[in-house]
Motif scaffolding. Sequence first.
Motif, PDB file in Angstrom:
ATOM      1  N   ARG A  84       6.951 -12.131 -15.582  1.00  0.00           N
ATOM      2  CA  ARG A  84       5.940 -12.401 -14.562  1.00  0.00           C
ATOM      3  C   ARG A  84       5.316 -11.104 -14.066  1.00  0.00           C
ATOM      4  NH1 ARG A  84      10.210 -15.885 -13.812  1.00  0.00           N
ATOM      5  NH2 ARG A  84       9.741 -18.088 -13.409  1.00  0.00           N
ATOM      6  N   SER A  85       4.045 -11.164 -13.718  1.00  0.00           N
ATOM      7  CA  SER A  85       3.380 -10.019 -13.104  1.00  0.00           C
ATOM      8  C   SER A  85       3.457 -10.082 -11.588  1.00  0.00           C
ATOM      9  CB  SER A  85       1.906  -9.969 -13.535  1.00  0.00           C
ATOM     10  OG  SER A  85       1.790  -9.760 -14.917  1.00  0.00           O
ATOM     11  N   TYR A  86       3.593 -11.308 -11.051  1.00  0.00           N
ATOM     12  CA  TYR A  86       3.616 -11.489  -9.610  1.00  0.00           C
ATOM     13  C   TYR A  86       4.728 -12.468  -9.219  1.00  0.00           C
ATOM     14  CZ  TYR A  86      -0.956  -9.388 -10.280  1.00  0.00           C
ATOM     15  OH  TYR A  86      -1.950  -8.551 -10.663  1.00  0.00           O
TER      16      TYR A  86
ATOM     17  N   ASP B   5       3.945 -11.752  -2.742  1.00  0.00           N
ATOM     18  CA  ASP B   5       4.285 -10.402  -3.190  1.00  0.00           C
ATOM     19  C   ASP B   5       4.476  -9.471  -1.993  1.00  0.00           C
ATOM     20  OD1 ASP B   5       3.876 -10.402  -6.300  1.00  0.00           O
ATOM     21  OD2 ASP B   5       2.174 -11.496  -5.472  1.00  0.00           O
ATOM     22  N   ILE B   6       3.595  -9.603  -0.994  1.00  0.00           N
ATOM     23  CA  ILE B   6       3.699  -8.766   0.191  1.00  0.00           C
ATOM     24  C   ILE B   6       5.001  -9.046   0.933  1.00  0.00           C
ATOM     25  CG2 ILE B   6       2.643  -8.166   2.403  1.00  0.00           C
ATOM     26  CD1 ILE B   6       1.132  -7.265  -0.111  1.00  0.00           C
ATOM     27  N   THR B   7       5.404 -10.319   0.976  1.00  0.00           N
ATOM     28  CA  THR B   7       6.648 -10.679   1.669  1.00  0.00           C
ATOM     29  C   THR B   7       7.846  -9.987   1.033  1.00  0.00           C
ATOM     30  OG1 THR B   7       5.786 -12.846   2.341  1.00  0.00           O
ATOM     31  CG2 THR B   7       8.184 -12.589   2.278  1.00  0.00           C
ATOM     32  N   VAL B   8       7.964 -10.101  -0.296  1.00  0.00           N
ATOM     33  CA  VAL B   8       9.097  -9.483  -0.982  1.00  0.00           C
ATOM     34  C   VAL B   8       9.014  -7.962  -0.884  1.00  0.00           C
ATOM     35  CG1 VAL B   8      10.298  -9.245  -3.190  1.00  0.00           C
ATOM     36  CG2 VAL B   8       9.311 -11.447  -2.543  1.00  0.00           C
TER      37      VAL B   8
ATOM     38  N   LYS C 129       5.221  -0.833  -8.056  1.00  0.00           N
ATOM     39  CA  LYS C 129       4.150   0.159  -8.172  1.00  0.00           C
ATOM     40  C   LYS C 129       2.778  -0.514  -8.176  1.00  0.00           C
ATOM     41  CE  LYS C 129       6.690   3.776 -10.669  1.00  0.00           C
ATOM     42  NZ  LYS C 129       6.805   4.513 -11.951  1.00  0.00           N
ATOM     43  N   HIS C 130       2.705  -1.660  -8.845  1.00  0.00           N
ATOM     44  CA  HIS C 130       1.429  -2.369  -8.924  1.00  0.00           C
ATOM     45  C   HIS C 130       0.999  -2.885  -7.549  1.00  0.00           C
ATOM     46  CE1 HIS C 130      -1.861  -4.587 -10.584  1.00  0.00           C
ATOM     47  NE2 HIS C 130      -1.340  -5.756 -10.294  1.00  0.00           N
ATOM     48  N   ILE C 131       1.922  -3.500  -6.805  1.00  0.00           N
ATOM     49  CA  ILE C 131       1.599  -4.006  -5.478  1.00  0.00           C
ATOM     50  C   ILE C 131       1.273  -2.848  -4.540  1.00  0.00           C
ATOM     51  CG2 ILE C 131       2.470  -5.280  -3.482  1.00  0.00           C
ATOM     52  CD1 ILE C 131       1.852  -6.974  -6.013  1.00  0.00           C
ATOM     53  N   ASP C 132       2.028  -1.765  -4.646  1.00  0.00           N
ATOM     54  CA  ASP C 132       1.759  -0.588  -3.825  1.00  0.00           C
ATOM     55  C   ASP C 132       0.361  -0.054  -4.096  1.00  0.00           C
ATOM     56  OD1 ASP C 132       2.952   1.444  -1.955  1.00  0.00           O
ATOM     57  OD2 ASP C 132       2.439   2.780  -3.612  1.00  0.00           O
ATOM     58  N   ALA C 133      -0.048  -0.065  -5.379  1.00  0.00           N
ATOM     59  CA  ALA C 133      -1.388   0.411  -5.736  1.00  0.00           C
ATOM     60  C   ALA C 133      -2.468  -0.476  -5.139  1.00  0.00           C
ATOM     61  CB  ALA C 133      -1.525   0.449  -7.261  1.00  0.00           C
ATOM     62  N   LEU C 134      -2.263  -1.792  -5.198  1.00  0.00           N
ATOM     63  CA  LEU C 134      -3.245  -2.714  -4.619  1.00  0.00           C
ATOM     64  C   LEU C 134      -3.374  -2.507  -3.119  1.00  0.00           C
ATOM     65  CD1 LEU C 134      -2.477  -6.049  -6.528  1.00  0.00           C
ATOM     66  CD2 LEU C 134      -4.337  -4.440  -6.934  1.00  0.00           C
ATOM     67  N   LEU C 135      -2.271  -2.267  -2.450  1.00  0.00           N
ATOM     68  CA  LEU C 135      -2.298  -2.044  -1.012  1.00  0.00           C
ATOM     69  C   LEU C 135      -3.062  -0.771  -0.675  1.00  0.00           C
ATOM     70  CD1 LEU C 135       1.356  -3.026  -0.027  1.00  0.00           C
ATOM     71  CD2 LEU C 135      -0.739  -4.287   0.452  1.00  0.00           C
ATOM     72  N   ARG C 136      -2.964   0.236  -1.536  1.00  0.00           N
ATOM     73  CA  ARG C 136      -3.677   1.482  -1.298  1.00  0.00           C
ATOM     74  C   ARG C 136      -5.183   1.295  -1.417  1.00  0.00           C
ATOM     75  NH1 ARG C 136      -0.480   6.188  -1.735  1.00  0.00           N
ATOM     76  NH2 ARG C 136       1.664   5.794  -2.401  1.00  0.00           N
TER      77      ARG C 136
ATOM     78  N   GLY D 191      -0.614 -17.487  -2.142  1.00  0.00           N
ATOM     79  CA  GLY D 191       0.710 -17.654  -2.721  1.00  0.00           C
ATOM     80  C   GLY D 191       1.228 -19.078  -2.555  1.00  0.00           C
ATOM     81  N   ALA D 192       2.405 -19.331  -3.130  1.00  0.00           N
ATOM     82  CA  ALA D 192       2.985 -20.674  -3.100  1.00  0.00           C
ATOM     83  C   ALA D 192       4.200 -20.761  -2.190  1.00  0.00           C
ATOM     84  CB  ALA D 192       3.378 -21.094  -4.523  1.00  0.00           C
TER      85      ALA D 192
END
Length: 241
Positions: A24-26, A36-39, A59-66, A74-75
């Motif tokens: 999974r990517s997310y 994703d933000i919750t986890v 790293k991917h979620i951190d990049a999006l947040l930046r 989300g579900a």
Amino acid sequence: MAVAFHNVNSESGLKKLDDYLLTRSYITGYQASKDDITVYSYLAKPPSAEYVNALRWYKHIDALLRISGVSGEGAGVIVEGSAPITEAVATPPADDSKASAAEDDDDDDDVDLFGEETEEEKKAAEERAAALKASGKKKESGKSSVLMDVKPWDDETDMKKLEEAVRSVHMEGLTFGASKLVPVGYGIKKLQIMLTIVDDLVSVDDLIENYLTVEPINEYVQSCDIDFCYSEVLMERAGDH
């Protein structure tokens, strides 16, 4: 039923998260969301290189947040046995991000959005790929996250229309993500935009040469450059999503 994780800062919790993100990517769905933000908010620090899938996701979620934050609904996800690290996940609205681009330009040039792959990560990825091959799971395709710089002709170019023109490109396997405007000097700004591509379906060179720098888009776009490209492998698993 909501996805559940327990004590994601423990070895067992990280192992479960890492195994879950293997295919999974997310956390849920096919785009970054509040799940994703919750986890992410419960993790006290980035996962170690041993947990290659969890670290790649982090790293991917951190990049999006930046860049501009995450807005997908989300579900639903449940994280038990940990306390959220609330100060670590302030998610700025996209408009605020663009408004402050001029102030943040110097810092952005030095930010490594995804981080450089370490020898430990490479070794862990190779070992996991070998294990998957031995288990008989079938490789479907590769997917890449690309950070692209789109440059206008001059300071009089309408950057809103430029971005609309870029996003008007539709190709199977191409998804546009977050974006922001970054000053480059003399009153000129470039568009920095995230894309996700399926490697078997989309060539970045083809996208630039045959779509983004030809008529009618070249009315606004002078050139495009790849700022960063991060590749990951999607593996087939029965019942996944």
